[in-house]
Design a protein around this motif. Structure first.
Motif, PDB file in Angstrom:
ATOM      1  N   ASN A  62      -4.301  -7.414   2.685  1.00  0.00           N
ATOM      2  CA  ASN A  62      -3.600  -8.180   2.062  1.00  0.00           C
ATOM      3  C   ASN A  62      -4.059  -9.538   2.054  1.00  0.00           C
ATOM      4  N   LEU A 111      -6.872  -0.295  -3.792  1.00  0.00           N
ATOM      5  CA  LEU A 111      -5.333  -0.134  -3.397  1.00  0.00           C
ATOM      6  C   LEU A 111      -4.862   1.052  -4.316  1.00  0.00           C
ATOM      7  N   SER A 113      -2.263   2.055  -7.451  1.00  0.00           N
ATOM      8  CA  SER A 113      -1.669   1.648  -8.630  1.00  0.00           C
ATOM      9  C   SER A 113      -1.392   2.724  -9.583  1.00  0.00           C
ATOM     10  N   GLN A 133      -1.422  -9.555  -5.977  1.00  0.00           N
ATOM     11  CA  GLN A 133      -0.527 -10.686  -5.860  1.00  0.00           C
ATOM     12  C   GLN A 133      -0.098 -10.988  -4.276  1.00  0.00           C
ATOM     13  N   SER A 178       0.582  -7.904  -1.853  1.00  0.00           N
ATOM     14  CA  SER A 178       0.266  -6.720  -2.231  1.00  0.00           C
ATOM     15  C   SER A 178      -0.623  -5.902  -1.339  1.00  0.00           C
ATOM     16  N   LEU A 179      -0.611  -4.642  -1.313  1.00  0.00           N
ATOM     17  CA  LEU A 179      -1.165  -3.883  -0.305  1.00  0.00           C
ATOM     18  C   LEU A 179      -2.453  -3.345  -0.704  1.00  0.00           C
ATOM     19  N   ASP A 211       4.535  -2.598  -3.322  1.00  0.00           N
ATOM     20  CA  ASP A 211       4.174  -3.945  -4.100  1.00  0.00           C
ATOM     21  C   ASP A 211       5.145  -4.469  -5.107  1.00  0.00           C
ATOM     22  N   GLN A 269       7.543  -7.405  -6.191  1.00  0.00           N
ATOM     23  CA  GLN A 269       7.201  -8.882  -5.845  1.00  0.00           C
ATOM     24  C   GLN A 269       8.620  -9.551  -5.661  1.00  0.00           C
ATOM     25  N   ALA A 326       5.666  -8.555   0.025  1.00  0.00           N
ATOM     26  CA  ALA A 326       6.206  -8.035  -1.125  1.00  0.00           C
ATOM     27  C   ALA A 326       7.290  -7.107  -0.517  1.00  0.00           C
ATOM     28  N   THR A 378       2.555  -3.682 -12.373  1.00  0.00           N
ATOM     29  CA  THR A 378       1.814  -3.820 -11.252  1.00  0.00           C
ATOM     30  C   THR A 378       2.715  -3.298 -10.027  1.00  0.00           C
ATOM     31  N   THR A 389       3.596  -0.063  -7.881  1.00  0.00           N
ATOM     32  CA  THR A 389       2.962   1.381  -7.642  1.00  0.00           C
ATOM     33  C   THR A 389       4.101   2.086  -7.165  1.00  0.00           C
TER      34      THR A 389
END
Length: 850
Positions: A75, A98, A100, A211, A214-215, A527, A529, A675, A703, A705
């Protein structure tokens, strides 16, 4: 006449006489050989295969890691100071990983991917192979506003696209330039639930996927000027950068999770192989007793000529050991070939050498198991033969298996048994599991003996029946020298093991595809935000209005210390090591999570503002040796945070809902960027509705997942099927050993059966009557043994599934039916095959011997 040689010369004399007597061949010892060879081959093969994989991982560590040493941060990227330190070690390759969503430009389809972004230095070791065969960085180069990518072939099928097509990844447009044939460091990156998609680091920046909160796993792989000093570099890095919180791995331990799993699985298969060897030990005892029974006149002659009883025992012990060594050598040859054969099938899945190699440690361990098993089960029959006087040998038809031999033989058998158990425990990865397993085997032997006695007792007290064949069968079950104990013992262990494994496999599959899938959330969303959470809720409310949405804040942190003590210096049992391996998802909450209950301690007030507190999962806390009041230090975003354990929670991991090992008090992470993680639950949702949810969320928030839980369960179920194949093969070895022992037990009793059959035929019994009698006898014994196997296997499977795996367990009737049919077919079929020749014996030669 044999004189009385000195004690010093007696072993040489015994060996000479043993070799002389063995000139007649190995008749009567084929079952003995097969049992020892089978068990030895299983143990040698499993451990050789395990060593082959681990040795390949060690020898190819640089390529599997794509570096000499690997630093991983979750992260966050390395600070300027940390990056300068890494650059000073050697050449650095940076990558990010990551999960996605990849989607078609028109939004009609999407799929989860394991995204990996690499820089120009990747890979430092090894080569990424692709189709077309072009340099990686040409394939993933930027062309205007479109970035290149290489993907796993599976992704083409999932999105119904081909090489040259464009897809969307976050906010970036990506063209599929090729497919990945071989990724050098795939194993060190760990298991993935989705197909690989590889792009450049420039493309990742354009996607907008990375971001705050984010993982993302940021990996720094270093090629050292002196790879031999990698251990010293690791030690120095841990000391010089204590606050970095990075996870460090060297090329000598490139894939620790895979190595640990291979070790655990090989231990399990070794225990199954040991079961086959122990079951075969019963065959050894039967074969030795039958062999000595056939040699009764020779033994009587030895004793009448003045041979001491100890010399007689030495002669036949020497023969047994020599024959055991022949079986062990056969088993070792077969075991040594297993890795070479397995490599032809596993080379595309695991790092395993396709060249032929010998692994002396694995072969030596298997040989030692074989010798100890042969001695353990051969000593008691030898002791009984030694104690019988010559006059009794001439008078009696055979040895009486009842009673105990002299105490030195009992002590020797106990010592060998203790050595066998000690070796199994000492060499085990998890000694507790090995101890429980051996205890279960010992208990099974006792119970099977009790079952045999109970069957004989019931037969003796059964009411008289009119059928002569059935009456004869019942009499055969309880008469002196009956085969009841041998049949029940030889068949019971193998069938019980088979039932146990089948029930475990069946319960796991039912749980994954049935009740677990029904209880599990439909989706996990990762993830999210903080600026997106309100809009995300709105999209879900429209797409799945009846769904229950649960949201929690989520960070990533790695446990570094307990009570100020470095976790690396703590002796943690295997069951708890996963908590300390890498980063863990963590969260904070005012109130206790709804899917967990407190087992000890108290929850903090909603407005708590004191020292940081943490709630720990009770099961994992017990494995780590924690108690209320202990402190836990966690590295989050490069900062070490210490919190005191306030309570323990019972967590229902099998629900697959949002659960965490650690839940902190809200003030612990006040102001920390993070997140959100969310789930949506709607048991009534159809596949079409779920597809619509996935499409709506991915198109609105590219963005975020999205993970469909049922897809993940399907992948796990497929892996479980592959493991089950290996487990069934191992169980089949134990079952084959049981069949061999059963055949040996029947062969050992054939001489008595010959006399019974001849006498009965002389008294007027027909061949049909005798066939019916033997069929009834074997069917009764097989049915009784199957009932025991169902009972014992059911309890063992319940313990593993319910107590160890903490999953619901139930008895599966189809397994019961298959087991009963298998028991009846084996006992009746093998029994009749072994006695068919007896029914054709001429009466006169046999009657003359009576």
């Amino acid at each position: 006449m044999i004189g009385a040689p000195s004690v010093r010369l007696r072993p040489l004399l015994a060996l000479r006489l043993a070799l002389r007597e063995m000139r007649g061949g190995l008749k009567g010892f084929y079952i003995f050989l097969a049992c020892i060879a089978l068990g030895t081959a299983a143990i040698a093969g499993v451990n050789s295969l395990s060593q082959s994989i681990t040795a390949t991982i060690a020898s190819q560590g640089q390529e599997l890691l794509a570096g000499d040493i690997r630093f991983e941060l979750n992260n966050r990227v390395a600070t300027t100071e940390e990056r300068a330190y890494l650059d000073g070690l050697g050449t650095v390759a940076v990558s990010a990983g990551l999960r996605s969503m990849a989607r078609l430009p028109d939004g009609s389809n999407q799929a989860l991917v394991e995204l990996k972004a690499v820089d120009a230095a990747y890979p430092l070791y090894g080569t990424l192979e692709s189709q077309p065969d072009r340099p990686l960085h040409d394939l993933i180069a930027r062309d205007g506003d479109v970035f290149g990518a290489v993907v796993a072939p599976l992704l083409l099928d999932r999105l119904d696209v081909k090489v040259g097509d464009e897809i969307l990844l976050g906010n970036a447009r990506v063209r599929i330039a090729g497919t990945i044939t071989r990724e050098p460091d795939a194993l060190s990156d760990g298991f993935g639930f989705a197909p690989r998609l590889m792009v450049s680091d420039e493309a990742l920046a354009a996607t907008g996927l990375v971001q705050t909160g984010s993982l993302v796993e940021h990996t720094y792989k270093v090629k050292l000027a002196d790879p031999a000093g990698v251990a010293a570099v690791r030690t120095e890095a841990e000391k010089s950068q204590p606050a970095a919180g990075w996870s460090i791995r060297t090329s000598g331990n490139a894939a620790p999770a895979l190595t640990a799993n291979i070790t655990r699985f090989s231990q399990f298969l070794t225990l199954v192989g040991l079961t086959a060897l122990i079951v075969g030990g019963v065959g050894v005892a039967n074969a030795v007793r039958a062999y000595l029974d056939a040699k009764r006149s020779v033994i009587a002659t030895f004793k009448c000529l003045g041979a001491p009883a100890a010399l007689v025992a030495m002669i036949y012990l020497a023969q047994i050991l020599m024959i055991a060594l022949i079986g062990i050598v056969i088993g070792l040859v077969l075991g040594a070939l297993i890795p070479f054969v397995a490599a032809q099938f596993l080379a595309d899945l695991l790092p395993i050498s396709t060249a032929f190699h010998l692994y002396p440690g694995a072969l030596g361990l298997a040989a030692l198991f074989g010798v100890l098993t042969a001695l353990t089960f051969a000593i008691l029959p030898l002791g009984r033969a030694r104690a019988i006087p010559a006059t009794a040998l001439f008078r009696q038809q055979g040895f009486d298996p009842s009673g105990f031999p002299a105490w030195p033989y009992l002590l020797g058998a106990v010592a060998c048994l203790a050595a066998l158990a000690g070796l199994a425990i000492f060499t085990a990865y998890d000694r507790y599991i090995s101890l429980v397993f051996l205890g279960a085997i010992a208990f099974a032997f006792i119970v099977l003996r009790a079952v045999a006695l109970a069957i004989a007792w019931l037969a003796r007290r059964s009411p008289r029946v009119n059928s002569p064949a059935l009456r004869l069968a019942i009499g055969n079950i309880h008469r002196p020298g009956a085969l009841t104990s041998s049949v029940v013992l030889s068949l019971g262990l193998g069938l019980a093991l088979l039932v146990t494994l089948a029930l475990i496999d069946g319960n796991l599959r039912r749980e994954l595809t049935g009740s677990m899938a029904e209880r599990a959330p439909n989706f996990f969303f990762v993830d999210i935000q903080g600026s997106e959470i309100e809009g995300f809720r709105s999209v879900l409310n429209q797409a799945i209005p009846k769904g229950k949405v649960i949201e929690v804040p989520m960070l990533r942190g790695r446990i570094t210390a307990f009570n100020g003590e470095d976790v690396n210096s703590r002796n943690v049992p295997p069951a708890g090591q996963w908590v300390l391996r890498g980063d863990r998802g963590i969260t904070y909450a005012k109130n206790k999570p709804e899917n967990s209950t407190l087992s000890e301690g108290a929850w903090w007030p909603a407005d708590y503002s004191g020292e940081p507190l943490v709630s720990f999962s009770s099961e994992e806390a017990g494995e780590l040796g924690l108690k209320i009041g202990d402190t836990v230090t966690v590295n989050v975003l490069g900062r070490n945070i210490t919190a005191k354990i306030a309570n323990f929670r019972n967590v229902e991991w099998e629900s697959l809902s949002i659960n965490f090992v650690m839940v902190f008090s809200p003030n612990t992470f006040a102001g920390a960027p993070h997140a959100w993680l969310a789930t949506v639950i709607d048991p009534s949702a159809t596949p079409e509705e779920e597809a619509a949810v996935l499409k709506a969320v991915t198109n609105a928030y590219p963005t975020i997942t999205s993970v469909r839980v049922k897809d993940a369960l399907d992948i796990v179920n497929g892996l479980l099927g592959q493991l089950a194949t290996a487990i069934r093969a191992a169980a089949a070895v134990a079952l084959v050993a049981s069949v061999l022992v059963l055949a040996g037990a029947l062969a050992a009793g054939n001489r008595a059966r010959v006399h019974d059959a001849v006498v009965l035929k002389t008294l007027g019994a027909t061949r049909v009557t005798l066939i019916k009698a033997f069929s009834y006898e074997y069917a009764i014994l097989g049915l009784a043994t199957a009932v025991f196997a169902l009972f014992a296997g059911g309890i063992a499977a319940w313990f593993v599934v319910n107590r160890i795996m903490t999953l619901p367990s139930s008895f599966l009737p189809d397994v019961a039916i298959v087991t009963v049919v298998a028991a009846l077919v084996m006992t009746v079929g093998i029994g009749l095959a072994g006695t068919w020749r007896i029914l054709g014996q001429k009466a006169a030669p046999v009657l003359r011997e009576l």
